[in-house]
Write an enzyme that holds these catalytic residues in place. Structure first.
Site, PDB file in Angstrom:
ATOM      1  N   ASP A  13      65.737  96.565 108.742  1.00 58.22           N
ATOM      2  CA  ASP A  13      65.925  96.034 107.405  1.00 58.22           C
ATOM      3  C   ASP A  13      64.527  95.692 106.882  1.00 58.22           C
ATOM      4  O   ASP A  13      63.570  95.579 107.657  1.00 58.22           O
ATOM      5  CB  ASP A  13      66.812  94.787 107.469  1.00 58.22           C
ATOM      6  CG  ASP A  13      67.045  94.168 106.100  1.00 58.22           C
ATOM      7  OD1 ASP A  13      67.283  94.927 105.139  1.00 58.22           O
ATOM      8  OD2 ASP A  13      66.977  92.937 105.992  1.00 58.22           O
ATOM      9  N   ASP A  15      63.687  93.456 103.495  1.00 56.75           N
ATOM     10  CA  ASP A  15      63.589  92.122 102.919  1.00 56.75           C
ATOM     11  C   ASP A  15      64.000  91.078 103.958  1.00 56.75           C
ATOM     12  O   ASP A  15      65.109  91.104 104.488  1.00 56.75           O
ATOM     13  CB  ASP A  15      64.503  92.006 101.694  1.00 56.75           C
ATOM     14  CG  ASP A  15      64.145  93.012 100.613  1.00 56.75           C
ATOM     15  OD1 ASP A  15      63.020  92.933 100.105  1.00 56.75           O
ATOM     16  OD2 ASP A  15      64.978  93.873 100.301  1.00 56.75           O
ATOM     17  N   ASN A  47      69.873  97.076 101.799  1.00 62.18           N
ATOM     18  CA  ASN A  47      70.980  96.950 100.860  1.00 62.18           C
ATOM     19  C   ASN A  47      70.491  96.743  99.434  1.00 62.18           C
ATOM     20  O   ASN A  47      71.286  96.762  98.496  1.00 62.18           O
ATOM     21  CB  ASN A  47      71.875  95.760 101.245  1.00 62.18           C
ATOM     22  CG  ASN A  47      73.063  96.172 102.094  1.00 62.18           C
ATOM     23  OD1 ASN A  47      73.288  97.349 102.349  1.00 62.18           O
ATOM     24  ND2 ASN A  47      73.832  95.196 102.540  1.00 62.18           N
ATOM     25  N   ASN A  48      69.215  96.529  99.258  1.00 59.45           N
ATOM     26  CA  ASN A  48      68.655  96.298  97.929  1.00 59.45           C
ATOM     27  C   ASN A  48      68.707  97.608  97.135  1.00 59.45           C
ATOM     28  O   ASN A  48      68.051  98.589  97.495  1.00 59.45           O
ATOM     29  CB  ASN A  48      67.214  95.806  98.060  1.00 59.45           C
ATOM     30  CG  ASN A  48      66.612  95.390  96.732  1.00 59.45           C
ATOM     31  OD1 ASN A  48      67.126  95.714  95.675  1.00 59.45           O
ATOM     32  ND2 ASN A  48      65.505  94.671  96.795  1.00 59.45           N
ATOM     33  N   LYS A 190      75.482  98.129 103.936  1.00 62.82           N
ATOM     34  CA  LYS A 190      75.777  97.339 105.131  1.00 62.82           C
ATOM     35  C   LYS A 190      76.723  96.186 104.802  1.00 62.82           C
ATOM     36  O   LYS A 190      76.562  95.571 103.756  1.00 62.82           O
ATOM     37  CB  LYS A 190      74.468  96.774 105.698  1.00 62.82           C
ATOM     38  CG  LYS A 190      73.437  97.819 106.093  1.00 62.82           C
ATOM     39  CD  LYS A 190      72.127  97.193 106.563  1.00 62.82           C
ATOM     40  CE  LYS A 190      71.302  96.617 105.443  1.00 62.82           C
ATOM     41  NZ  LYS A 190      69.962  96.160 105.896  1.00 62.82           N
ATOM     42  N   ASP A 215      67.772  90.462 109.406  1.00 59.73           N
ATOM     43  CA  ASP A 215      67.714  89.000 109.270  1.00 59.73           C
ATOM     44  C   ASP A 215      69.055  88.402 108.862  1.00 59.73           C
ATOM     45  O   ASP A 215      69.143  87.195 108.637  1.00 59.73           O
ATOM     46  CB  ASP A 215      66.655  88.611 108.239  1.00 59.73           C
ATOM     47  CG  ASP A 215      67.064  88.971 106.809  1.00 59.73           C
ATOM     48  OD1 ASP A 215      67.450  90.144 106.586  1.00 59.73           O
ATOM     49  OD2 ASP A 215      67.027  88.095 105.930  1.00 59.73           O
TER      50      ASP A 215
END
Length: 264
Positions: A13, A15, A47-48, A190, A215
């Site tokens: 991931d 961010d 996911n951004n 996700k 995270d």
């Protein structure tokens, strides 16, 4: 435990793992380099939906991480690919930013405003820092009266900000559309399996050869667990050690690390 010796692919991931907003996280570039030196394929999965893959390549480079466009996987890209396969040239009402628009149009989908009496194929909702009431009304109308299928790029309710703070995430906007329409969306990012399964298929890797590093328990770890990959939670973003220890098995990471310096 030296996990890289048993892995052929590592999925990061971004961010909250490699950076928070525009602040790099110490040791991130070195951890990615160790993965490559160990012979692991490396992917960056987010996911951004607000940014393009090319912009992520540029941001990674600013923080000392060399990456190709093909190594970056976003919820916007996955959403566009799946919807274009289902309905080529489909009509989409979008709530989101340029990264989502670019991926949808590059896949041949048509991003349109909602007009009363017109049929719409999809309403796609992602993170939108320029959110307005009019955008919500457009999405509402397209679902309730336009016959559109409601799609969420992801449902992260928060987004990691600098200094350990959080911001409202794309999931909070999805929740507003769901509340007003009474319709729950189909989610692409996700912890749904689409993105990670694509990575496994592309690399020819078995799940037990894959490590997912994130995270968040509810997205990163849950995704890895769902596909039976190894999972590591780093405590530089959203979820805490206490939450990890109390989590049910489907969201409990195999490893909990203060930061990426523990990845070896």
């Amino acid at each position: 435990m030296k996990v890289l010796a048993d892995c052929s692919v590592v999925v990061f991931d971004m961010d909250g793992v490699l950076w928070t907003m525009d602040e790099p996280i110490t040791g991130a570039a070195e951890a990615v380099a160790r993965c490559r030196s160990a012979g692991c394929a490396v992917f960056f999965l987010t996911n951004n939906s607000s940014r393009t893959r090319d912009s992520y390549v540029q941001k990674l480079a600013r923080f000392g991480i060399a990456a190709s466009r093909d190594e970056v996987v976003t919820s916007a890209q996955a959403t566009a690919a799946i919807l274009a396969a289902e309905r080529p040239s489909g009509r989409v009402v979008m709530v989101g930013e340029d990264g989502l628009r670019d991926e949808l149009t590059a896949a041949g989908l048509r991003v349109v405003p909602y007009r009363e009496g017109e049929k719409v194929d999809y309403v796609v909702v992602g993170w939108d820092r320029g959110l307005t009431y009019e955008k919500l009304a457009q999405a509402h109308g397209a679902v309730v009266r336009g016959g559109a299928t409601f799609i969420a790029t992801n449902r992260d309710v928060t987004y990691p900000d600098a200094g350990g703070r959080t911001l409202p995430g794309g999931g909070s906007i999805v929740a507003a559309v769901a509340a007003s329409t009474g319709v729950e969306p189909r989610t692409i990012g996700k912890p749904e399996p689409y993105t990670l399964q694509w990575i496994l298929d592309r690399t020819g890797s078995a799940p037990e050869q894959c490590l997912v590093v994130g995270d968040r328990l509810d997205t990163d770890v849950a995704l890895g667990r769902r596909l039976r990959a190894w999972t590591a939670l780093v405590l530089t973003g959203v979820s805490t050690r206490e939450e990890a220890e109390a989590a049910p098995e489907e969201r409990r990471p195999h490893f909990v690390w203060p930061d990426l310096s523990f990845l070896e």
